[in-house]
Design a protein around this motif. Sequence first.
Motif, PDB file in Angstrom:
ATOM      1  N   ARG A 106       0.822  -1.211   0.000  1.00 20.14           N
ATOM      2  CA  ARG A 106       0.000   0.000   0.000  1.00 20.14           C
ATOM      3  C   ARG A 106       0.857   1.263   0.000  1.00 20.14           C
ATOM      4  O   ARG A 106       0.451   2.301  -0.508  1.00 20.14           O
ATOM      5  CB  ARG A 106      -0.900   0.026   1.235  1.00 20.14           C
ATOM      6  CG  ARG A 106      -2.058  -0.956   1.141  1.00 20.14           C
ATOM      7  CD  ARG A 106      -2.761  -1.025   2.483  1.00 20.14           C
ATOM      8  NE  ARG A 106      -3.971  -1.826   2.440  1.00 20.14           N
ATOM      9  CZ  ARG A 106      -4.666  -2.125   3.531  1.00 20.14           C
ATOM     10  NH1 ARG A 106      -4.274  -1.689   4.713  1.00 20.14           N
ATOM     11  NH2 ARG A 106      -5.750  -2.849   3.434  1.00 20.14           N
ATOM     12  N   ARG A 107       2.026   1.169   0.596  1.00 18.21           N
ATOM     13  CA  ARG A 107       2.880   2.356   0.672  1.00 18.21           C
ATOM     14  C   ARG A 107       3.623   2.625  -0.624  1.00 18.21           C
ATOM     15  O   ARG A 107       3.950   3.768  -0.930  1.00 18.21           O
ATOM     16  CB  ARG A 107       3.893   2.198   1.814  1.00 18.21           C
ATOM     17  CG  ARG A 107       3.242   2.313   3.174  1.00 18.21           C
ATOM     18  CD  ARG A 107       4.208   1.947   4.273  1.00 18.21           C
ATOM     19  NE  ARG A 107       3.546   2.034   5.575  1.00 18.21           N
ATOM     20  CZ  ARG A 107       4.134   1.755   6.716  1.00 18.21           C
ATOM     21  NH1 ARG A 107       5.402   1.364   6.729  1.00 18.21           N
ATOM     22  NH2 ARG A 107       3.477   1.858   7.850  1.00 18.21           N
ATOM     23  N   PHE A 114     -10.601   9.037  -3.248  1.00 19.03           N
ATOM     24  CA  PHE A 114     -11.942   8.685  -2.776  1.00 19.03           C
ATOM     25  C   PHE A 114     -13.025   9.621  -3.297  1.00 19.03           C
ATOM     26  O   PHE A 114     -12.762  10.789  -3.599  1.00 19.03           O
ATOM     27  CB  PHE A 114     -11.957   8.713  -1.249  1.00 19.03           C
ATOM     28  CG  PHE A 114     -11.076   7.667  -0.636  1.00 19.03           C
ATOM     29  CD1 PHE A 114     -11.597   6.460  -0.213  1.00 19.03           C
ATOM     30  CD2 PHE A 114      -9.713   7.888  -0.506  1.00 19.03           C
ATOM     31  CE1 PHE A 114     -10.779   5.498   0.340  1.00 19.03           C
ATOM     32  CE2 PHE A 114      -8.883   6.927   0.046  1.00 19.03           C
ATOM     33  CZ  PHE A 114      -9.416   5.725   0.470  1.00 19.03           C
ATOM     34  N   TYR A 131       0.864  12.580   3.869  1.00 19.92           N
ATOM     35  CA  TYR A 131       0.482  11.522   4.812  1.00 19.92           C
ATOM     36  C   TYR A 131       1.110  10.166   4.492  1.00 19.92           C
ATOM     37  O   TYR A 131       1.667   9.500   5.353  1.00 19.92           O
ATOM     38  CB  TYR A 131      -1.045  11.377   4.895  1.00 19.92           C
ATOM     39  CG  TYR A 131      -1.454  10.376   5.949  1.00 19.92           C
ATOM     40  CD1 TYR A 131      -1.548  10.758   7.274  1.00 19.92           C
ATOM     41  CD2 TYR A 131      -1.690   9.039   5.633  1.00 19.92           C
ATOM     42  CE1 TYR A 131      -1.875   9.847   8.258  1.00 19.92           C
ATOM     43  CE2 TYR A 131      -2.005   8.118   6.601  1.00 19.92           C
ATOM     44  CZ  TYR A 131      -2.105   8.525   7.919  1.00 19.92           C
ATOM     45  OH  TYR A 131      -2.411   7.613   8.886  1.00 19.92           O
TER      46      TYR A 131
ATOM     47  N   ALA B 193      -8.928   5.862   4.032  1.00 20.05           N
ATOM     48  CA  ALA B 193      -7.806   6.542   3.386  1.00 20.05           C
ATOM     49  C   ALA B 193      -6.537   6.280   4.195  1.00 20.05           C
ATOM     50  O   ALA B 193      -5.500   5.934   3.637  1.00 20.05           O
ATOM     51  CB  ALA B 193      -8.080   8.039   3.278  1.00 20.05           C
ATOM     52  N   ALA B 194      -6.655   6.409   5.512  1.00 18.35           N
ATOM     53  CA  ALA B 194      -5.488   6.149   6.354  1.00 18.35           C
ATOM     54  C   ALA B 194      -4.950   4.749   6.103  1.00 18.35           C
ATOM     55  O   ALA B 194      -3.754   4.540   5.928  1.00 18.35           O
ATOM     56  CB  ALA B 194      -5.854   6.332   7.824  1.00 18.35           C
ATOM     57  N   LYS B 195      -5.868   3.777   6.041  1.00 19.28           N
ATOM     58  CA  LYS B 195      -5.437   2.396   5.798  1.00 19.28           C
ATOM     59  C   LYS B 195      -4.848   2.235   4.410  1.00 19.28           C
ATOM     60  O   LYS B 195      -3.820   1.602   4.224  1.00 19.28           O
ATOM     61  CB  LYS B 195      -6.647   1.454   5.914  1.00 19.28           C
ATOM     62  CG  LYS B 195      -6.972   1.050   7.315  1.00 19.28           C
ATOM     63  CD  LYS B 195      -7.912  -0.153   7.261  1.00 19.28           C
ATOM     64  CE  LYS B 195      -8.903  -0.113   8.392  1.00 19.28           C
ATOM     65  NZ  LYS B 195     -10.141  -0.833   8.069  1.00 19.28           N
ATOM     66  N   ALA B 196      -5.521   2.830   3.425  1.00 15.36           N
ATOM     67  CA  ALA B 196      -5.100   2.647   2.034  1.00 15.36           C
ATOM     68  C   ALA B 196      -3.700   3.188   1.791  1.00 15.36           C
ATOM     69  O   ALA B 196      -3.011   2.737   0.887  1.00 15.36           O
ATOM     70  CB  ALA B 196      -6.091   3.317   1.094  1.00 15.36           C
ATOM     71  N   PHE B 197      -3.278   4.158   2.606  1.00 17.22           N
ATOM     72  CA  PHE B 197      -1.934   4.691   2.411  1.00 17.22           C
ATOM     73  C   PHE B 197      -0.902   3.953   3.259  1.00 17.22           C
ATOM     74  O   PHE B 197       0.226   4.395   3.414  1.00 17.22           O
ATOM     75  CB  PHE B 197      -1.902   6.198   2.676  1.00 17.22           C
ATOM     76  CG  PHE B 197      -2.501   6.959   1.543  1.00 17.22           C
ATOM     77  CD1 PHE B 197      -1.752   7.213   0.407  1.00 17.22           C
ATOM     78  CD2 PHE B 197      -3.824   7.359   1.567  1.00 17.22           C
ATOM     79  CE1 PHE B 197      -2.309   7.867  -0.672  1.00 17.22           C
ATOM     80  CE2 PHE B 197      -4.387   8.016   0.496  1.00 17.22           C
ATOM     81  CZ  PHE B 197      -3.626   8.271  -0.627  1.00 17.22           C
ATOM     82  N   GLY B 198      -1.322   2.831   3.832  1.00 19.33           N
ATOM     83  CA  GLY B 198      -0.356   1.986   4.521  1.00 19.33           C
ATOM     84  C   GLY B 198      -0.107   2.340   5.969  1.00 19.33           C
ATOM     85  O   GLY B 198       0.997   2.142   6.465  1.00 19.33           O
ATOM     86  N   SER B 199      -1.112   2.866   6.668  1.00 18.71           N
ATOM     87  CA  SER B 199      -0.942   3.109   8.099  1.00 18.71           C
ATOM     88  C   SER B 199      -1.074   1.789   8.835  1.00 18.71           C
ATOM     89  O   SER B 199      -1.916   0.966   8.486  1.00 18.71           O
ATOM     90  CB  SER B 199      -2.028   4.031   8.647  1.00 18.71           C
ATOM     91  OG  SER B 199      -2.233   5.116   7.817  1.00 18.71           O
ATOM     92  N   THR B 200      -0.284   1.623   9.887  1.00 16.15           N
ATOM     93  CA  THR B 200      -0.544   0.516  10.794  1.00 16.15           C
ATOM     94  C   THR B 200      -1.770   0.893  11.624  1.00 16.15           C
ATOM     95  O   THR B 200      -2.190   2.055  11.603  1.00 16.15           O
ATOM     96  CB  THR B 200       0.642   0.299  11.751  1.00 16.15           C
ATOM     97  OG1 THR B 200       0.820   1.516  12.487  1.00 16.15           O
ATOM     98  CG2 THR B 200       1.917   0.002  10.980  1.00 16.15           C
ATOM     99  N   GLN B 203      -0.870   3.711  13.878  1.00 19.00           N
ATOM    100  CA  GLN B 203      -0.708   4.979  13.160  1.00 19.00           C
ATOM    101  C   GLN B 203      -2.066   5.575  12.806  1.00 19.00           C
ATOM    102  O   GLN B 203      -2.293   6.765  12.984  1.00 19.00           O
ATOM    103  CB  GLN B 203       0.090   4.767  11.870  1.00 19.00           C
ATOM    104  CG  GLN B 203       1.589   4.696  12.099  1.00 19.00           C
ATOM    105  CD  GLN B 203       2.331   4.338  10.825  1.00 19.00           C
ATOM    106  OE1 GLN B 203       1.816   3.618   9.970  1.00 19.00           O
ATOM    107  NE2 GLN B 203       3.547   4.840  10.695  1.00 19.00           N
ATOM    108  N   ALA B 204      -2.969   4.727  12.309  1.00 20.34           N
ATOM    109  CA  ALA B 204      -4.301   5.219  11.951  1.00 20.34           C
ATOM    110  C   ALA B 204      -4.980   5.798  13.182  1.00 20.34           C
ATOM    111  O   ALA B 204      -5.616   6.846  13.132  1.00 20.34           O
ATOM    112  CB  ALA B 204      -5.140   4.096  11.348  1.00 20.34           C
ATOM    113  N   LYS B 207      -2.769   9.095  14.361  1.00 21.12           N
ATOM    114  CA  LYS B 207      -2.661  10.184  13.390  1.00 21.12           C
ATOM    115  C   LYS B 207      -4.011  10.617  12.835  1.00 21.12           C
ATOM    116  O   LYS B 207      -4.151  11.707  12.316  1.00 21.12           O
ATOM    117  CB  LYS B 207      -1.751   9.771  12.233  1.00 21.12           C
ATOM    118  CG  LYS B 207      -0.285   9.689  12.619  1.00 21.12           C
ATOM    119  CD  LYS B 207       0.529   9.208  11.424  1.00 21.12           C
ATOM    120  CE  LYS B 207       1.937   8.821  11.817  1.00 21.12           C
ATOM    121  NZ  LYS B 207       2.779   9.992  12.076  1.00 21.12           N
TER     122      LYS B 207
END
Lengths: 391, 289
Positions: A106-107, A114, A131, B193-200, B203-204, B207
Amino acid sequence: MKNDVIIKVENATKLYGINKPEAIKLAKEGADKETIQKKTGVTIALWDVSFEVQRGEIFVIIGLSGSGKSTLVRCFNKLNKLTSGKIFYEDRDVEKLNKKELLDFRREKISMVFQNFGLMSHRTVIDNVAYGLEVKSVPKEERYDRAREMISMVGLEGWEDQPIESLSGGMKQRVGLARALANDPEVLLMDEPFSALDPLVKRDMQFELLSIQEKLQKTVIFITHDINEAFKLGTTVAIMKDGKLIQLDTPQNMFMHPADEYVSKFIDSADRGKVFTAKHVMVTPRCIVRPKDAPEQAIREMRSYDVSTAYAVDARMSFLGVITIDDALLARKENLPLDSFIKKEVCTTPPETLLSDILQTAADSKYPIAVVDEKNRLQGIISRSAVLSSL
Amino acid sequence: MDNYLLQFPEAWQFDVGDSIDIWIKTVSQDHREVFTAIKTAVITSVKGIYSLLEMTPWWLLIFIVMILGWRMSGKKRVGALFGAMLFFVGSSGLWVHMLQTLSIVIAAVILSVILGFPLGILIAMSKRAESIIRPILDLMQTMPTFVYLVPAVILFSIGMTPALMATTIYAVVPMIRLTSHGINHVDTEVVEAAKAFGSTTLQALIKVQIPQAKSTIMAGLNQTIMMAMSMVVTCALIGANGLGMEILIATNRTEMGKALMPGIAIVIIAIILDRLTQGLIKKSEATKT
Ligand SMILES: Nc1ncnc2c1ncn2[C@@H]1O[C@H](COP(=O)(O)OP(=O)(O)O)[C@@H](O)[C@H]1O
Ligand SMILES: [Mg+2]
C-alpha cells in the motif's frame, strides 16, 4: 505496452452475509441477485469477475449504483477481502500478502482517491499530501519537498498551509490526487473521484487527470457511473451489472457491438461525438490530383469518379487543398496549370480529433474536412453528412 | 394455598445479601495491604492536588479563571463574570471547602481519563471487548450509587478514598462511552484513506482517528467533570470534606441558609467548569469539519 499485464483478476467473487453456501448454490443455478438476497439474505456483490489491466492504461469500470464497482476496486488494495477468486499484482497474489507485505504494497505500489475525498480535516493541505510518506517514516524535509512538488503539479501552489475546510470541492479532490501521487505508486485506484463535483469542475479534473497521466504514465483504475466520463478517459471500459462483468472493450468497440441491452442502454445516454474521432468516420478520398497534372487529366478523373472536387497533394502526399470541377474546366479553357486554382481554405484536422469538436467546422465549411497527420499527409476526408450521420 | 398465591412463598426466598457481606469483609481482611496501599496512593494524590491549589493565592486563581473564561468564550465580560462568581464563593467563607471539593473532583476526573480513554479506544477497536464492557457500563450507570458506596466504605473505611472511588465509578462512564463513540464515528472514508496509504493500526489511531474524534472526546471529558461535580454531596455522606460536607452538616441542623451557600458554590464551580470545557469542545470542532 501491449500485454504488459499489471493486475490480473481471476474469478473474483464477493458475498456479504451469513448463509453463503446456500447463496452460492442458488447463484450457480442461475438465480439473480435480488432473488438470492430475498431468499438467503446474502448480497452478491461480485460474481466470477475476471479480467486483466495493462500497465499504463486508464481502465474504467462503469455500472449502476450497487453493481459492485467499489467492492471490486477495494479488493485491489485489500480494503476488502474476496470470498473466492484471486487478484494478482504483477505475479504476487494480493490475498496472500502478510501484514508487513501489505503495508509495503500500500505504501509503494498502489494508492487511492476517494469519492468524498477522504481528507483528514485536522491536517493542513501539505500534511494531507505528505500523509503516505509520513507513515513510512520519510524524513520531514524530504516528504515536504515531495508534497510541495505534487501540490504544484495539481495546481494548488500557495495553499500548502491552509486547512482543508477552506478549499472548494474541486480543490479538495486535487489534494486527494496529490496525496495519491506523492508515494509515486504504480497503480492509482479512483473510486468515483469526480462524482461529487459540479460538471464544470468535473471537466477540469478530467483534463487534469489526463494530462497527469500523460506525464507520469501511471496505471489508473477509474470508477464512474457516468458513461461519458468513462468513454472520455478510458482506454478500456468494463461494464458491470449486479456484480457481474458484462462487457470489457474499447469505447469504440462497445459502441459498435454492445454485448446486451444493459450496455446499449448505457450507450444510448452517451455522446458518440465524445467517443469517435475523425479517424473513425473519414473515408479515403477517391480523387487525388497533383498540382503538376494537366487539367485535362484532373477533369477526366473527377468525371470517372463522378465527383465535383479533387484533393491536391504533392509528391510526398502533403495536403495542398482542393480543386473543384469548375476550376479545372476554367484551367483547361485558359490553358493554365492546375496549381493556381487550388483552394487552400479547406479545413484540416488530425485523426485523433473528437467528432464533437469537428461538428461545428463540418457544419460551416463548404468542402469536406481533410484529415492530415502530423506531417500534413492526407489520411482521409470527412464529409459533413458523415459527421452528422455518425452522431 | 391461598397464601402462596397472594404472597411470594417464603420457602422460595433466599438471602444472598448476607453472603455478599461476608465475602466483602473477608476480601477486605485478606487483602488489607492492597487496600491500604490504594488508600495511601489516593490520599497522597488528592492531598497533593489540594496543596497545589492551596499554594496558589486566591487572587491568582481568580485571575487565571478570568483569563481562561475570556479566552474560551472570546468575551471579556464572561471572564469578569467568572471572576465575580469565584469571589462570591470566597466571600461566603467557603474558599477552603471549595478547594477540598475541587481536589477530589480533579483527582476523580484525572483517574477517569486515565481509565476511560484507553478503555473507550479498546471498545471502539474490539467487538469482543465491547460486548464485555458495555453491559458493565450500563450497570454502572443504572445502579444506585449507594449500592457501591457501602462496599467502598467497608474496603477503604470512611474518607477521601471511597469518595474518590465512588466518584470515579460514576464519572468514568461518559469518558468511555464518548471516546468509543467518537472513534467509531470518524468518517469511514477518512479511516479507509489512512489504511489505504499503509498506516498501521496504531498509526491510523494516533494520526487520524483520535484527532478526528477530539471534539467528541472533549464532550466526554465535559460530561465526566459534570458527573463528578454531581457526586459532591453523596461523597460527603462517606466522609469527604468540602462543600458537600457543609451542606450535609447544615441540613442535619436544619439550617437552610447555611445549606444554601455551599449549594450555590457548587453550582458556581459546575458552571465555570462546564463553560471552560465547552470552550475546549468548540475549539476542537473549529479545527475539524
Ligand atoms: N459492507 C457491506 N455489507 C453488506 N453489503 C454490502 C456492503 N458493501 C456493499 N454491499 C452491497 O454490495 C453491492 C455492491 O456494492 P458496491 O460495491 O458499493 O457498489 P457500487 O460501488 O457499484 O455502487 C450492493 O448491493 C451493496 O448493497
Ligand atoms: Mg461505489
